[in-house]
Design a protein around this motif. Structure first.
Motif, PDB file in Angstrom:
ATOM      1  N   VAL B 154       0.815  -0.983   0.085  1.00  0.00           N
ATOM      2  CA  VAL B 154      -0.115  -0.034   0.146  1.00  0.00           C
ATOM      3  C   VAL B 154       0.874   1.298  -0.094  1.00  0.00           C
ATOM      4  CG1 VAL B 154      -1.788   1.199   1.203  1.00  0.00           C
ATOM      5  CG2 VAL B 154      -1.795  -1.476   1.360  1.00  0.00           C
ATOM      6  N   ASP B 155       1.045   1.716  -1.187  1.00  0.00           N
ATOM      7  CA  ASP B 155       1.938   2.899  -1.502  1.00  0.00           C
ATOM      8  C   ASP B 155       1.259   4.039  -1.435  1.00  0.00           C
ATOM      9  OD1 ASP B 155       3.995   4.477  -2.244  1.00  0.00           O
ATOM     10  OD2 ASP B 155       4.732   3.392  -4.147  1.00  0.00           O
ATOM     11  N   SER B 156       0.501   4.632  -0.370  1.00  0.00           N
ATOM     12  CA  SER B 156      -0.366   5.611  -0.413  1.00  0.00           C
ATOM     13  C   SER B 156      -0.022   6.929   0.091  1.00  0.00           C
ATOM     14  CB  SER B 156      -1.555   5.077   0.633  1.00  0.00           C
ATOM     15  OG  SER B 156      -1.144   5.296   1.918  1.00  0.00           O
ATOM     16  N   THR B 157      -0.612   7.665  -0.060  1.00  0.00           N
ATOM     17  CA  THR B 157      -0.392   9.089   0.528  1.00  0.00           C
ATOM     18  C   THR B 157      -0.675   9.079   1.950  1.00  0.00           C
ATOM     19  OG1 THR B 157      -2.677   9.924  -0.209  1.00  0.00           O
ATOM     20  CG2 THR B 157      -0.991  10.389  -1.591  1.00  0.00           C
ATOM     21  N   ASP B 158      -0.930  10.106   2.827  1.00  0.00           N
ATOM     22  CA  ASP B 158      -1.420  10.299   3.936  1.00  0.00           C
ATOM     23  C   ASP B 158      -3.023  10.117   4.163  1.00  0.00           C
ATOM     24  OD1 ASP B 158       1.284  10.816   4.783  1.00  0.00           O
ATOM     25  OD2 ASP B 158       0.649  13.118   4.899  1.00  0.00           O
ATOM     26  N   PRO B 159      -3.414   9.700   5.272  1.00  0.00           N
ATOM     27  CA  PRO B 159      -4.916   9.414   5.148  1.00  0.00           C
ATOM     28  C   PRO B 159      -5.791  10.656   5.241  1.00  0.00           C
ATOM     29  CG  PRO B 159      -3.829   9.173   7.356  1.00  0.00           C
ATOM     30  CD  PRO B 159      -2.907   9.335   6.620  1.00  0.00           C
ATOM     31  N   ILE B 160      -5.677  11.538   4.062  1.00  0.00           N
ATOM     32  CA  ILE B 160      -6.664  12.266   3.831  1.00  0.00           C
ATOM     33  C   ILE B 160      -6.626  12.441   2.375  1.00  0.00           C
ATOM     34  CG2 ILE B 160      -6.359  14.105   5.809  1.00  0.00           C
ATOM     35  CD1 ILE B 160      -4.108  15.518   3.906  1.00  0.00           C
ATOM     36  N   GLY B 161      -7.761  13.022   1.871  1.00  0.00           N
ATOM     37  CA  GLY B 161      -8.112  12.819   0.434  1.00  0.00           C
ATOM     38  C   GLY B 161      -8.144  11.511  -0.197  1.00  0.00           C
ATOM     39  N   PRO B 162      -7.581  11.164  -1.405  1.00  0.00           N
ATOM     40  CA  PRO B 162      -7.889   9.855  -2.003  1.00  0.00           C
ATOM     41  C   PRO B 162      -7.256   8.747  -1.174  1.00  0.00           C
ATOM     42  CG  PRO B 162      -6.850  11.262  -3.584  1.00  0.00           C
ATOM     43  CD  PRO B 162      -7.082  12.133  -2.263  1.00  0.00           C
ATOM     44  N   GLY B 163      -6.380   8.956  -0.266  1.00  0.00           N
ATOM     45  CA  GLY B 163      -5.634   7.852   0.721  1.00  0.00           C
ATOM     46  C   GLY B 163      -6.352   7.623   1.805  1.00  0.00           C
ATOM     47  N   GLU B 164      -7.342   8.393   2.101  1.00  0.00           N
ATOM     48  CA  GLU B 164      -8.034   8.156   3.366  1.00  0.00           C
ATOM     49  C   GLU B 164      -8.493   6.466   3.477  1.00  0.00           C
ATOM     50  OE1 GLU B 164     -10.912  10.983   4.347  1.00  0.00           O
ATOM     51  OE2 GLU B 164     -11.536  10.287   5.961  1.00  0.00           O
ATOM     52  N   GLY B 165      -9.376   6.061   2.408  1.00  0.00           N
ATOM     53  CA  GLY B 165      -9.723   4.602   2.608  1.00  0.00           C
ATOM     54  C   GLY B 165      -8.771   3.620   2.692  1.00  0.00           C
ATOM     55  N   LEU B 166      -7.490   3.799   2.450  1.00  0.00           N
ATOM     56  CA  LEU B 166      -6.488   2.987   2.382  1.00  0.00           C
ATOM     57  C   LEU B 166      -5.988   2.879   4.056  1.00  0.00           C
ATOM     58  CD1 LEU B 166      -4.583   3.810  -0.935  1.00  0.00           C
ATOM     59  CD2 LEU B 166      -6.453   2.237  -0.390  1.00  0.00           C
ATOM     60  N   PHE B 167      -6.519   3.287   4.858  1.00  0.00           N
ATOM     61  CA  PHE B 167      -6.122   3.077   6.243  1.00  0.00           C
ATOM     62  C   PHE B 167      -7.324   2.812   7.118  1.00  0.00           C
ATOM     63  CE2 PHE B 167      -3.003   5.985   4.685  1.00  0.00           C
ATOM     64  CZ  PHE B 167      -1.857   5.914   5.431  1.00  0.00           C
ATOM     65  N   THR B 168      -8.132   1.945   6.594  1.00  0.00           N
ATOM     66  CA  THR B 168      -9.531   1.411   7.003  1.00  0.00           C
ATOM     67  C   THR B 168      -9.293   0.051   7.635  1.00  0.00           C
ATOM     68  OG1 THR B 168     -10.722   1.161   5.050  1.00  0.00           O
ATOM     69  CG2 THR B 168     -10.982   3.307   6.057  1.00  0.00           C
ATOM     70  N   ILE B 169     -10.384  -0.396   8.531  1.00  0.00           N
ATOM     71  CA  ILE B 169     -10.252  -1.851   8.868  1.00  0.00           C
ATOM     72  C   ILE B 169     -10.820  -2.568   7.717  1.00  0.00           C
ATOM     73  CG2 ILE B 169     -11.290  -3.432  10.417  1.00  0.00           C
ATOM     74  CD1 ILE B 169     -11.250  -1.007  12.768  1.00  0.00           C
ATOM     75  N   ASP B 170     -11.989  -2.120   7.190  1.00  0.00           N
ATOM     76  CA  ASP B 170     -12.423  -3.038   5.851  1.00  0.00           C
ATOM     77  C   ASP B 170     -11.447  -2.998   4.969  1.00  0.00           C
ATOM     78  OD1 ASP B 170     -14.955  -2.949   7.154  1.00  0.00           O
ATOM     79  OD2 ASP B 170     -15.790  -1.815   5.690  1.00  0.00           O
ATOM     80  N   PHE B 171     -10.815  -2.030   4.667  1.00  0.00           N
ATOM     81  CA  PHE B 171      -9.729  -2.230   3.393  1.00  0.00           C
ATOM     82  C   PHE B 171      -8.760  -3.173   4.056  1.00  0.00           C
ATOM     83  CE2 PHE B 171      -5.444  -0.692   2.079  1.00  0.00           C
ATOM     84  CZ  PHE B 171      -5.732  -1.314   0.619  1.00  0.00           C
ATOM     85  N   TYR B 172      -7.970  -3.195   5.223  1.00  0.00           N
ATOM     86  CA  TYR B 172      -7.207  -4.069   5.649  1.00  0.00           C
ATOM     87  C   TYR B 172      -7.527  -5.556   5.733  1.00  0.00           C
ATOM     88  CZ  TYR B 172      -4.371  -0.047   7.217  1.00  0.00           C
ATOM     89  OH  TYR B 172      -3.518   1.247   7.454  1.00  0.00           O
ATOM     90  N   ASN B 173      -8.973  -5.666   6.080  1.00  0.00           N
ATOM     91  CA  ASN B 173      -9.397  -7.137   5.934  1.00  0.00           C
ATOM     92  C   ASN B 173      -9.699  -7.446   4.624  1.00  0.00           C
ATOM     93  OD1 ASN B 173     -10.263  -7.939   8.511  1.00  0.00           O
ATOM     94  ND2 ASN B 173     -11.991  -6.264   8.749  1.00  0.00           N
TER      95      ASN B 173
END
Lengths: 284, 284
Positions: B154-173
């Protein structure tokens, strides 16, 4: 009105801190000293416009400069600190009951007095009975000793201004002589990232390699120094910082630290390839 | 005239880069993309005003995000990269002959196309025959897979903007489900130093701990990200990054790297005490 303290890392980039108050400013015979109060870093002070110490991350620098050698030789009794007028290095040293003497040699008495006034977080242990303060030139001071110290810590500024002589071959030779046969030298070793800092890092290492039996470099994350990637040198006559690491002995002392631990002791000597190469190819 | 690019690390401090030229600027449906040319860092690009990649130190980030998992499981064949439209992570992955498939899922095609035009240093390997590019939402993409990937990055930006959903429990699951039974997840794990970054670091770790069997965090010196002290998460189903480290096997591949090596692999998991404590006490 907003006041920004700006520090140039190179001609082409800089770091800015919002300042609530410029507490104090003084030009001494050696350098310009400024104290500021900031939201992000608490109180901090600068010498000739370079960040020296701030309340937020001074613990990183001071823990790493002291606990690494102390965990290699917990029998250290006599320590010489050159520079370090803020008192942070002395503060960490005074936590060791086994240490009998700490000579602090700071060329500029005003640094010490102003830190005692404005930065008690680092200066609070300068009145420990084992501490002797000498307001004189460390370069001359160290010449007077022969086989006396267990540990010398060069807690210096960058090699410009009053710090310059603390990066010379003569000075390192005199440190070697002032150390006993189990002596360790720790020095502020600059940084690999920006060109000017990297040059100084390489030169310092090349000089030490010619004098000491063992010369290693270790790194730490120091967010308020240029690039955040900063180094100390570990030079010694007999001790290797890893194979002679007395982790269990150090842990039995029960010191509470915020950055240093037995793992980071080891990990800090594991350097990125580009830094290793710079050090291997270093020339004076 | 001097143009300065300024990046706020917090409300109270910022980093400024002298810019020779503002090469390009575009507002996409997802974010604002800017490319600059600078003396100190070469070409760099920002998303919504935050430094993503520059020519001077991108190698640190991209080597550490790729070679750590590859040296733990050199048998990795199928990789999913979410984000990473600059191509730097893909570039490092393509150096492994054993890798058969690299799915790059980047929500914003414009990042990829502009990096291909202005930042070939990272984007040059996107035409490798093993790379499939998907310009869609990684959150949805990963839901379609079950036990398929050996490695997700997960080569993401910080958890704001488009990167936000890449820091959620659902996504990690969903990542856990998309990984096979030896799967590893590496994620951009923020930083311990400034309060906001530290909060996100703690939250991400707390979430991953509830899902993966093994969750570790490793650090690297990244001078152009806030504080210079930056982390990746290593989450896996069976592999421990240290006890399963295949250093000799990795070294036999003969890859030339500038930051990563077998020592730094180990050292990067040795964290300062204050970071360890933040992670131990982390709550969602």
């Amino acid at each position: 009105m907003t006041i920004w303290y700006s520090e140039n890392y190179t001609e082409n980039c800089k770091f800015d801190i919002k300042v609530n108050r410029h507490i104090y400013s003084e030009q001494t015979p050696f350098q310009k000293i400024d104290f500021f109060e900031s939201e992000e870093f608490g109180t901090f002070f600068t010498l000739d416009g370079f960040m020296m110490v701030n309340e937020k991350d001074e613990f990183i620098y001071h823990e790493m400069i002291v606990h690494v050698p102390m965990a290699v030789n917990p029998e250290i009794k006599r320590v010489l600190v050159i520079g370090g007028g803020d008192g942070g290095t002395v503060r960490e040293l005074t936590r060791y009951e086994g240490i009998e003497l700490i000579d602090l040699v700071e060329i500029d008495e005003r640094v010490v007095r102003l830190c005692q006034e404005y930065l008690p977080i680092t200066a609070s242990k300068l009145d420990d009975s084992r501490v002797r303060m000498h307001f004189e030139d460390g370069i001359e001071f160290v010449k007077k000793y022969d086989g006396y110290y267990d540990l010398i810590i060069v807690d210096s500024t960058d090699p410009i201004g009053p710090g310059e002589g603390l990066f010379t071959i003569d000075f390192y030779n005199n440190c070697y002589k002032a150390l006993n046969d189990r002596g360790i030298l720790i020095n502020q070793h600059e940084s690999p990232y920006y060109e000017n800092d990297a040059q100084e890092m390489k030169r310092a290492h090349a000089k030490l390699k010619n004098i000491f039996e063992i010369t290693k470099v270790y790194q730490y994350h120091m967010p308020t120094y240029a690039s955040g990637h900063w180094l100390f040198g570990f030079a010694s006559k007999v001790y290797d910082p890893i194979s002679d690491h007395k982790d269990k002995e150090w842990e039995r002392l029960g010191l509470i630290t915020k950055y240093y631990n037995s793992n980071i002791h080891v990990g800090s000597f594991m350097l990125p390839t580009y830094v290793q190469k710079m050090l291997e190819n270093a020339q004076i």
